[in-house]
Write an enzyme that holds these catalytic residues in place. Structure first.
Site: not given
Length: 457
Positions: A255, A261
């Site tokens: 993705h 993240n």
């Protein structure tokens, strides 16, 4: 009295609290209560036996069943350093017949060693095995050693398919290293004729009715299955009935960069960051440039893969099986938080990343089992783009590139990069394509010192 049990710290499974020796590590895949199995390939040259052998072995090792190919042709090349011509394979060449039998016996000795002393569970005996006499010799060998036998016969009478196989694979063989393609093709076709005269196909209706076997006819157009004995043989049959040799391309990517993240948090279900959204737009352009016919797009059921797929403006299918590895009690935590709150778990994962299972979560081994239906469906399909997650992508990549369980958790699968996989004769060609959108680096190399607590990934 009930037996005392101890929970393994790495895998979180219960084990007897006694002095019995542990099972070999790679037997932690499907537990096979049955005796080891010898898979015996059968068929004329250039019928795809080695292709099936290598592909099936790659699959079985990936699901955790230790498997090895024993190619009798390689033993022959070792014994006869310089191949001269098809005369070596003539049935009236007694000296060569003696050498070929010795090579087959040498391979069977190694099969025995692998299955009895090296923790192997399945050995693939890759040779023509075109006569009942040769197959009888193998059956006697298996009976003497307590091994099961499963035959795979590849039958193909389409001259175009055979010629293509000879051109793509056989002409690059060491046998024809110093030979031009026309002479090599002529010699190899004469070699096939040498076998043709004495070829005795498997006969499941009469002579071979008691044998466990599958006939693969015309590269998977039709199958004939006889007397499947156990769970692993049924899985082999199912796998062989799902693979095909049509040209296709598989694209794997993660993705777009997510909000988690950016924060260094693992797992969770956060959406895309601004850079992640830019990647989704870039991925749309990349897919358009590939100009693929009937491209299938698969995502997980997590927000970040779905947001990425939405930018493509094409139909896509959500798979729960493609969800990221479940980090259990460590979900949505940063590495620093895991180190502070679960120091032992933090250290254990570095010791054995493939088998380590998060408390109330999953291991890479669990993930492989979860992804097996995805692999089966990928084998059935043609062009597919899989938008997934780091651990999931590592597992899929390990299957296609024949990587071991030890290597799998450390494969590099960076954000905003597409891996283009193209199946070739005996493997898969991989091309890494960066879409030039910056993203955080979530990869962590294998720790050099296992005693030092370092962040897991």
């Amino acid at each position: 009295m009930p037996m005392e049990l101890t929970q393994s710290r790495i895998q979180k499974i219960w084990l007897p609290n006694d002095n019995r020796p542990a099972l070999p590590r790679r037997s932690c895949g499907p537990q096979l209560a049955n005796s080891p199995t010898v898979i015996v390939m059968v068929g004329l040259p250039a019928r795809g036996k080695t292709y099936i052998s290598k592909k099936l072995t790659r699959y079985l090792n990936w699901i955790g069943v230790p498997t090895k190919v024993f190619n009798v042709g390689e033993y022959r090349r070792e014994a006869v350093k310089h191949y001269s011509s098809y005369d070596f394979f003539r049935p009236d060449n007694e000296e060569a017949m003696k050498v070929r039998r010795q090579c087959a016996m040498a391979a069977l000795r190694d099969v025995k060693l692998y299955l009895t002393e090296e923790a192997g569970q399945i050995a693939v005996f890759d040779a023509t095995n075109t006569t009942r006499e040769r197959r009888g010799m193998i059956l006697n060998f298996a009976k003497e050693n307590g091994f099961k036998v499963f035959f795979i016969e590849s039958v193909c009478n389409d001259p175009n398919v055979v010629a293509t196989n000879v051109m793509e694979v056989k002409l690059s063989s060491p046998d024809y290293r110093d030979c031009n393609s026309t002479d090599a093709m002529e010699d190899f076709m004469k070699r096939i004729n040498c076998y043709q005269a004495s070829y005795q196909p498997l006969d499941p209706d009469d002579y071979d009715r008691e044998l466990s076997l599958i006939k693969v006819i015309d590269v998977g157009r039709r199958f004939l299955v006889n007397k499947v004995q156990d769970h692993i043989q049924s899985r082999i049959v199912y796998y062989l009935m799902n693979i095909h040799v049509q040209p296709r391309t598989i694209y794997l990517c993660r993705h777009g960069e997510s909000e988690f993240n950016l924060k260094g948090r693992i797992g969770g279900d956060s959406g895309l960051s601004n850079r992640g959204k830019k990647f989704a737009v870039a991925l749309n352009k990349f897919v358009e440039e590939q100009n693929l016919k009937d491209l299938k797009i698969w995502t997980s059921q997590l927000k970040r893969t779905i947001q990425t797929a939405e930018a493509l403006q094409l139909p896509y299918e959500q798979w729960k099986a493609l969800n990221e590895i479940d980090a259990g009690v460590c979900e949505e935590m940063t590495y620093e938080e895991i180190r502070e709150q679960h120091p032992e778990e933090f250290a254990l994962r570095d010791q054995d990343k493939y088998y380590y299972r998060y408390p109330s979560g999953e291991s890479y081994q669990d993930l492989v089992q979860r992804l097996e239906p995805v692999i089966m469906e990928l084998e059935r399909q043609e062009n597919v783009l899989v938008i997934c997650h780091q651990a999931v992508m590592r597992c899929l990549l390990a299957y296609f590139l024949d990587k071991s369980a030890d290597e799998m958790p450390y494969l590099k699968c960076p954000l905003h990069t597409v891996l283009k996989l193209t199946p070739v004769a005996y493997g898969c060609r991989v091309e890494s394509i960066s879409l030039n959108i910056e993203a955080v680096n979530t990869h962590r190399d294998r720790p050099e010192n296992m005693n030092n607590s370092q962040k897991p990934s």
